[in-house]
Design an enzyme around this catalytic site. Structure first.
Site, PDB file in Angstrom:
ATOM      1  N   THR A  42       0.822  -1.211   0.000  1.00  0.00           N
ATOM      2  CA  THR A  42       0.000   0.000   0.000  1.00  0.00           C
ATOM      3  C   THR A  42       0.853   1.256   0.000  1.00  0.00           C
ATOM      4  OG1 THR A  42      -1.757  -1.166   1.130  1.00  0.00           O
ATOM      5  CG2 THR A  42      -1.784   1.204   1.352  1.00  0.00           C
ATOM      6  N   TYR A  56      -7.877   0.951  -3.960  1.00  0.00           N
ATOM      7  CA  TYR A  56      -6.570   1.287  -4.513  1.00  0.00           C
ATOM      8  C   TYR A  56      -5.878   0.017  -4.953  1.00  0.00           C
ATOM      9  CZ  TYR A  56      -4.662  -0.514  -0.180  1.00  0.00           C
ATOM     10  OH  TYR A  56      -4.337  -1.336   0.856  1.00  0.00           O
ATOM     11  N   GLU A  90      -2.249 -28.766  27.842  1.00  0.00           N
ATOM     12  CA  GLU A  90      -3.548 -29.421  27.608  1.00  0.00           C
ATOM     13  C   GLU A  90      -3.380 -30.702  26.806  1.00  0.00           C
ATOM     14  OE1 GLU A  90      -6.952 -27.230  26.192  1.00  0.00           O
ATOM     15  OE2 GLU A  90      -6.358 -25.448  27.297  1.00  0.00           O
ATOM     16  N   THR A 119       1.556  -4.351   4.339  1.00  0.00           N
ATOM     17  CA  THR A 119       1.452  -4.666   5.768  1.00  0.00           C
ATOM     18  C   THR A 119       0.862  -6.056   6.040  1.00  0.00           C
ATOM     19  OG1 THR A 119      -0.715  -3.602   5.931  1.00  0.00           O
ATOM     20  CG2 THR A 119       1.219  -2.240   6.425  1.00  0.00           C
ATOM     21  N   ASP A 120       0.203  -6.645   5.019  1.00  0.00           N
ATOM     22  CA  ASP A 120      -0.493  -7.918   5.280  1.00  0.00           C
ATOM     23  C   ASP A 120       0.449  -9.022   5.755  1.00  0.00           C
ATOM     24  OD1 ASP A 120      -2.759  -6.652   4.464  1.00  0.00           O
ATOM     25  OD2 ASP A 120      -2.985  -7.725   2.562  1.00  0.00           O
ATOM     26  N   LYS A 153       0.286  -7.806  12.849  1.00  0.00           N
ATOM     27  CA  LYS A 153      -0.761  -6.894  12.369  1.00  0.00           C
ATOM     28  C   LYS A 153      -2.050  -7.241  13.115  1.00  0.00           C
ATOM     29  CE  LYS A 153      -2.930  -4.943   8.286  1.00  0.00           C
ATOM     30  NZ  LYS A 153      -3.051  -4.874   6.821  1.00  0.00           N
TER      31      LYS A 153
END
Ligand code: ASP
Length: 364
Positions: A47, A60, A321, A126-127, A199
């Site tokens: 981006t 975009y 667990e 950023t993903d 993120k």
């Protein structure tokens, strides 16, 4: 007064006077060169390089601008550092892949050896920024800072956040305090360890967090303030920096558990040739009984299974667990599924030994 000496000294004065501007210019140039450390920006898209087809609209396309345009869009960047850019890729980071990682990592490690460069900045969507950052953290030979950044608003947006993020990333990359502390992520004035950053929000500028650890520091208009107490310096680079960046990475899949989860995804991963599977488990890295049994069967066949959690923070420790010893699993400890996948890929380039792989996870 001796005429010759006078003439001589006049000539000397004239020569000095003539030479002075050059000397001053040379000195100034030297000073500027000293004052402006070298930084290479490796651009991959995202981006931060995104353009809106219609200004003012939310839509975009990532990776529309070149690295040169990104550099030119940041006022004051050339006073901060002597910056040059290289385009490694120009993609949305949802499409990030092993081939780009390997190209990026090899270039990072070449630049590590270049005495004219103080630091490296990687621009990225950023993903999957946290995954690429962690990968570089593992393989970078260091100690020069490797600083990743991106943006939440495209370059053409009102109040785009990319230019300030890039300015701050360059400032951190040239800061001696950022040397030898592993790959970093700079976003929205925060500095994160790439091994810990996650993120956390789909659209907010304040999307990155470090849920299991603190910040590496903050950076405000180019002024980096490392967190206190300072972190231990790494003499060497990342855990896998003592070997060449591999040509390929093994296939590792993430399988989620959820109410009523069956065995289908595990079966599909094994059939696709998985060398490793990361469980994005419920709670403390758990899953439905059929899913856990299918994962254990895969582990018995030699697929390395790492238990992580889908909840977003906390530690998945061994034998709490679930009986990892009996089931043949590795516990992901602090790493979320996407980061556990990166570490498992790198670990598998070296060993298939579950105990050894568990030690890698315990180091993070
Ligand atoms: N989809 C974009 C990407 O990761 C989002 C962003 O950069 O923020 O490339």
């Amino acid at each position: 007064m001796n005429a010759t000496r006078t003439l001589g000294s006049n000539l000397l004065c004239a020569a000095l006077a003539a030479a002075l501007p050059f000397a001053a210019a040379a000195q100034a140039a030297q000073k500027t060169a000293r004052a402006r450390p070298g930084v290479i920006i490796l651009a991959t898209g995202g981006t931060i390089a995104g353009a809106q087809p219609k200004p003012g609209e939310a839509g975009y396309r990532s990776g529309s601008f070149s690295v040169e345009s990104l550099i030119q869009a940041v006022p004051g960047l050339s006073q901060l550092a002597s910056v040059s850019g290289e385009q490694i890729a120009n993609i949305g980071s949802q499409d990030m892949n092993d081939a780009v990682w390997i190209k990026l990592a090899r270039r990072v490690n070449e630049i590590q050896k270049d005495p004219s460069i103080a630091g490296i900045v990687v621009t990225h969507g950023t993903d999957t920024l946290e995954e690429t950052g962690f990968f570089l953290d593992l393989v970078s030979t260091g100690p020069k800072p490797v600083v990743l950044t991106g943006s939440m608003r495209p370059a053409t947006a009102v109040s785009a956040d990319g230019p300030m993020n890039l300015y701050n990333a360059v400032a951190v990359a040239i800061d001696p305090e950022a040397r030898g502390i592993g790959a970093l992520i700079v976003m929205n004035d925060d500095v994160f360890f790439a091994s810990e950053a996650v993120k956390t929000n789909t659209t907010s500028l304040q999307t990155f967090g470090s849920p299991n650890g603190g910040l590496a520091g903050i950076v405000n208009y180019g002024k980096f303030r490392p967190a206190s107490p300072p972190v231990a310096r790494r003499v060497r680079g990342g855990v896998f920096s003592d070997m060449p960046v591999p040509d390929t990475l093994p296939r590792v899949f993430i399988v989620s558990s959820h109410a009523n989860a069956g065995t289908e995804m595990v079966d599909a991963a094994v059939a696709a040739g998985a060398k490793g599977i990361v469980l994005a488990g419920v709670g403390d890295g758990n899953g439905t009984a059929p899913l856990i049994q299918a994962l254990s069967a895969a582990a018995r066949k030699g697929v390395v299974v790492v238990r992580s959690s889908r909840v977003g923070s906390g530690v998945v420790a061994r034998n709490v667990e679930l009986d990892d010893d009996k089931l043949g699993f590795v516990a992901a400890m602090e790493l979320n599924p996407q980061k556990a996948r990166v570490l498992l890929q790198m670990a598998l380039t070296r060993t298939k030994d579950v105990a050894q792989i568990q030690r890698y996870f315990e180091a993070y």
